[in-house]
Design a protein around this motif. Structure first.
Motif, PDB file in Angstrom:
ATOM      1  N   ARG A 136      61.385  49.885  14.300  1.00  0.00           N
ATOM      2  CA  ARG A 136      60.564  51.102  14.417  1.00  0.00           C
ATOM      3  C   ARG A 136      59.433  50.806  15.458  1.00  0.00           C
ATOM      4  N   ASP A 152      68.625  54.158   9.582  1.00  0.00           N
ATOM      5  CA  ASP A 152      67.668  53.954   8.680  1.00  0.00           C
ATOM      6  C   ASP A 152      68.340  54.014   7.283  1.00  0.00           C
ATOM      7  N   ARG A 180      60.891  51.149  18.621  1.00  0.00           N
ATOM      8  CA  ARG A 180      61.159  52.760  18.788  1.00  0.00           C
ATOM      9  C   ARG A 180      59.891  53.512  19.225  1.00  0.00           C
ATOM     10  N   GLN A 181      58.667  53.067  18.656  1.00  0.00           N
ATOM     11  CA  GLN A 181      57.555  53.942  18.837  1.00  0.00           C
ATOM     12  C   GLN A 181      57.461  53.463  20.178  1.00  0.00           C
ATOM     13  N   TRP A 241      68.846  57.636  14.767  1.00  0.00           N
ATOM     14  CA  TRP A 241      67.807  56.570  14.252  1.00  0.00           C
ATOM     15  C   TRP A 241      67.676  56.794  12.655  1.00  0.00           C
TER      16      TRP A 241
END
Length: 166
Positions: A23, A102, A26-27, A98
């Motif tokens: 994550r 997840d 991803r950010q 995503w």
């Protein structure tokens, strides 16, 4: 951070183990691409081959393939470039991939991560000798970090501030 108290005696999931790192990457990718307009998103540097949009599409397709074809052993085909022609379609696909990743990772415990896998037909390259779900997840995250770095470099080449890594 996941602690032993937080898991209360239950097995740690792949989501708890891997998603904080994934994550974070991803950010970084989203911050970087949000700073680009559509022209910048599709810009290829002189002598270059790929744009940031190509990297985003490749990341979505790859993660879709890693999770579904390799780990879950499903017969599937990632979405193709013609289906992802707009920014909305591209990032919608990325977000959907995503969410699926997840959700699956939340189901996988450490025993599942140690299960063997084989690369499906069409894989280009030499697979690891003792391929496991853990190996695939690790490769997927390394692959994501690599291409996110490419997107940051492309942004900087255009004079776009790609956002922090903090």
């Amino acid at each position: 951070m996941v602690t032993a108290a937080a898991t209360a005696g239950r097995p740690l999931t792949a989501a708890e183990f891997f998603l904080p790192n994934l994550r974070g990457w991803r950010q970084v990718l989203l911050q970087c691409t949000a700073a680009m307009d559509d022209q910048q998103l599709h810009w290829v540097p002189p002598g270059g081959v790929n744009s940031a949009a190509w990297c985003v599409r490749h990341l979505a397709q790859s993660e879709d393939w890693f999770v579904n074809a390799v780990i879950l052993q499903k017969n599937m085909q990632p979405r193709r470039s013609r289906e992802l022609a707009t920014r909305e379609a591209l990032f919608g696909y990325l977000q959907a991939v995503w969410a699926h990743t997840d959700a699956r990772m939340a189901e996988w415990d450490m025993d599942y991560l140690l299960q063997p896998r084989t690369m499906p037909p069409g894989f280009r390259g030499t697979p690891a000798e003792h391929l496991t779900v853990l190996w695939v997840v690790n490769q997927m995250i390394q692959h994501f970090a690599y291409h996110t770095g490419q997107v940051r470099m492309l942004a900087r080449l255009m004079g776009v501030e790609p956002g922090g890594l903090g």
